[in-house]
Design a protein around this motif. Structure first.
Motif, short mmCIF file in Angstrom:
data_model
loop_
_atom_site.label_atom_id
_atom_site.label_comp_id
_atom_site.label_asym_id
_atom_site.label_seq_id
_atom_site.Cartn_x
_atom_site.Cartn_y
_atom_site.Cartn_z
N TYR A 134 0.81 -1.23 0.00
CA TYR A 134 0.00 0.00 0.00
C TYR A 134 0.84 1.28 0.00
O TYR A 134 0.60 2.18 -0.80
N THR A 135 1.80 1.37 0.89
CA THR A 135 2.57 2.62 0.99
C THR A 135 3.39 2.89 -0.27
O THR A 135 3.58 4.05 -0.65
N SER A 136 3.86 1.85 -0.93
CA SER A 136 4.66 2.04 -2.14
C SER A 136 3.78 2.23 -3.38
O SER A 136 4.27 2.62 -4.44
N ALA A 137 2.47 1.96 -3.25
CA ALA A 137 1.56 2.07 -4.39
C ALA A 137 1.42 3.51 -4.88
O ALA A 137 1.04 3.74 -6.03
N PHE A 138 1.74 4.48 -4.01
CA PHE A 138 1.63 5.89 -4.41
C PHE A 138 2.79 6.32 -5.30
O PHE A 138 2.70 7.33 -6.00
N ASN A 139 3.88 5.56 -5.27
CA ASN A 139 5.08 5.94 -6.03
C ASN A 139 5.47 4.94 -7.10
O ASN A 139 6.35 5.23 -7.91
N SER A 140 4.84 3.78 -7.10
CA SER A 140 5.20 2.73 -8.04
C SER A 140 3.97 2.22 -8.77
O SER A 140 2.99 1.82 -8.13
N GLU A 141 4.01 2.24 -10.10
CA GLU A 141 2.88 1.75 -10.88
C GLU A 141 2.67 0.25 -10.66
O GLU A 141 1.54 -0.22 -10.59
N THR A 142 3.78 -0.48 -10.53
CA THR A 142 3.68 -1.92 -10.28
C THR A 142 2.98 -2.20 -8.96
O THR A 142 2.06 -3.03 -8.89
N SER A 143 3.40 -1.50 -7.91
CA SER A 143 2.76 -1.67 -6.60
C SER A 143 1.30 -1.25 -6.64
O SER A 143 0.45 -1.86 -5.99
N PHE A 144 1.01 -0.20 -7.41
CA PHE A 144 -0.36 0.27 -7.54
C PHE A 144 -1.26 -0.82 -8.10
O PHE A 144 -2.34 -1.10 -7.55
N TRP A 145 -0.80 -1.47 -9.17
CA TRP A 145 -1.63 -2.51 -9.78
C TRP A 145 -1.70 -3.77 -8.93
O TRP A 145 -2.72 -4.46 -8.90
N ILE A 146 -0.63 -4.06 -8.21
CA ILE A 146 -0.67 -5.20 -7.28
C ILE A 146 -1.71 -4.93 -6.20
O ILE A 146 -2.47 -5.83 -5.82
N PHE A 147 -1.76 -3.67 -5.73
CA PHE A 147 -2.75 -3.31 -4.71
C PHE A 147 -4.16 -3.44 -5.26
O PHE A 147 -5.05 -3.99 -4.59
N ILE A 148 -4.41 -2.93 -6.47
CA ILE A 148 -5.73 -3.00 -7.08
C ILE A 148 -6.18 -4.45 -7.28
O ILE A 148 -7.31 -4.84 -6.93
N ILE A 149 -5.28 -5.26 -7.82
CA ILE A 149 -5.61 -6.67 -8.09
C ILE A 149 -5.84 -7.42 -6.78
O ILE A 149 -6.79 -8.22 -6.66
N SER A 150 -4.99 -7.17 -5.79
CA SER A 150 -5.13 -7.85 -4.49
C SER A 150 -6.41 -7.43 -3.79
O SER A 150 -7.08 -8.26 -3.15
N SER A 151 -6.77 -6.16 -3.91
CA SER A 151 -8.00 -5.67 -3.29
C SER A 151 -9.22 -6.35 -3.91
O SER A 151 -10.14 -6.77 -3.20
N ALA A 152 -9.23 -6.44 -5.25
CA ALA A 152 -10.34 -7.10 -5.94
C ALA A 152 -10.40 -8.58 -5.57
O ALA A 152 -11.48 -9.15 -5.35
N ALA A 153 -9.23 -9.22 -5.48
CA ALA A 153 -9.17 -10.64 -5.13
C ALA A 153 -9.67 -10.88 -3.71
O ALA A 153 -10.34 -11.89 -3.44
N TYR A 154 -9.34 -9.96 -2.80
CA TYR A 154 -9.85 -10.06 -1.43
C TYR A 154 -11.38 -10.00 -1.42
O TYR A 154 -12.04 -10.83 -0.78
N SER A 155 -11.94 -9.04 -2.14
CA SER A 155 -13.39 -8.87 -2.18
C SER A 155 -14.08 -10.07 -2.79
O SER A 155 -15.09 -10.56 -2.28
N VAL A 156 -13.54 -10.57 -3.91
CA VAL A 156 -14.15 -11.72 -4.60
C VAL A 156 -14.11 -12.96 -3.73
O VAL A 156 -15.10 -13.68 -3.59
N ASN A 157 -12.95 -13.24 -3.14
CA ASN A 157 -12.82 -14.46 -2.33
C ASN A 157 -13.66 -14.42 -1.06
O ASN A 157 -14.24 -15.44 -0.68
N SER A 158 -13.74 -13.27 -0.42
CA SER A 158 -14.57 -13.18 0.79
C SER A 158 -16.04 -13.37 0.43
O SER A 158 -16.79 -14.03 1.16
N PHE A 159 -16.44 -12.80 -0.72
CA PHE A 159 -17.82 -12.97 -1.17
C PHE A 159 -18.12 -14.43 -1.51
O PHE A 159 -19.17 -14.97 -1.13
N LEU A 160 -17.21 -15.08 -2.23
CA LEU A 160 -17.42 -16.49 -2.59
C LEU A 160 -17.54 -17.36 -1.35
O LEU A 160 -18.33 -18.31 -1.32
N ALA A 161 -16.77 -17.04 -0.31
CA ALA A 161 -16.82 -17.82 0.93
C ALA A 161 -18.18 -17.71 1.59
O ALA A 161 -18.82 -18.71 1.92
N VAL A 162 -18.66 -16.46 1.79
CA VAL A 162 -19.92 -16.28 2.50
C VAL A 162 -21.10 -16.77 1.66
O VAL A 162 -22.06 -17.34 2.18
N PHE A 163 -21.03 -16.58 0.35
CA PHE A 163 -22.11 -17.04 -0.53
C PHE A 163 -22.25 -18.56 -0.46
O PHE A 163 -23.36 -19.08 -0.29
#
Length: 213
Positions: A134-163
């Motif tokens: 997260y902290t490096s995502a403001f200065n690194s495009e690679t970290s930014f996309w890793i954060f975005i992808i990881s955030s989406a993956a967190y949301s999808v997996n938590s939803f799949l679990a509860v569903f």
């Protein structure tokens, strides 16, 4: 050793792509450009979440000596596509079928809970990755996309679990509940908290809370 049939691999790939598309539509609305941009991001979360969820069922089934195989449910895929246009996904593209002459509620429950536990574990792993970059995502495009992808993956997996833990019809939750109500309550509570967090305060705010910033 886990063995797959040709038709099983085909069904898994079809379900993987269609469910990924459904989540992209649900998040991108009816904006084609937004859907196309969201699709590769969502595919990481769905790819790991959906495939490993089903492999969790298959692995535990075969651990007990049963043959298990994933089979596509075309009607479920169509329904998932329809619901995605309304902003949510009723994800029931198919299931791992375990072939056994007899199975206790305990074994059936353990096979059933394996998938949601995989999703919970993946959600926590992706949350940890999002927090780490997260902290490096403001200065690194690679970290930014890793954060975005990881955030989406967190949301999808938590939803799949509860569903999947909902005690409805043939979903995993019904079988886990029949086996052990205590384990079902604890598991769906954890999955519910993770999902509620992503839907209410958002992944970025969760990460900021973890980091204390």
């Amino acid at each position: 050793m886990i063995k797959f049939t040709g038709s099983e691999v085909r069904d898994l790939l079809i379900a993987f792509f269609v469910i990924s598309l459904c989540f992209a539509i649900a998040n991108g609305g009816r904006d084609t450009n937004a859907i196309l941009q969201m699709l590769p991001i969502v595919m990481v979360g769905v790819g790991t979440g959906f495939i490993l969820h089903e492999l969790g069922h298959k692995f535990v089934s075969m651990k007990y000596g049963y043959w298990a195989e994933f089979k596509l449910w075309p009607q479920g895929l169509i329904f998932a596509l329809v619901t995605s246009f309304f902003g949510f996904v009723f994800a029931a593209p198919g299931a791992v079928y375990t072939y056994a002459n007899y199975m206790t509620d305990e074994i059936n429950g353990k096979i059933s809970i394996a998938g949601p536990i995989v999703n919970i574990a993946l959600a926590l792993i992706f949350l940890a990755i999002a927090t780490a970059v997260y902290t490096s995502a403001f200065n690194s495009e690679t970290s930014f996309w890793i954060f975005i992808i990881s955030s989406a993956a967190y949301s999808v997996n938590s939803f799949l679990a509860v569903f999947n833990l909902l005690p409805i019809g043939n979903l995993d939750g019904s079988k886990v509940l029949s086996w052990n109500i205590g384990i079902w309550i604890v598991t769906i509570a954890i999955a519910g908290i993770l999902t509620a967090g992503s839907m209410t305060i958002g992944v970025e705010n969760i990460v900021r809370m973890i980091l204390g910033i």
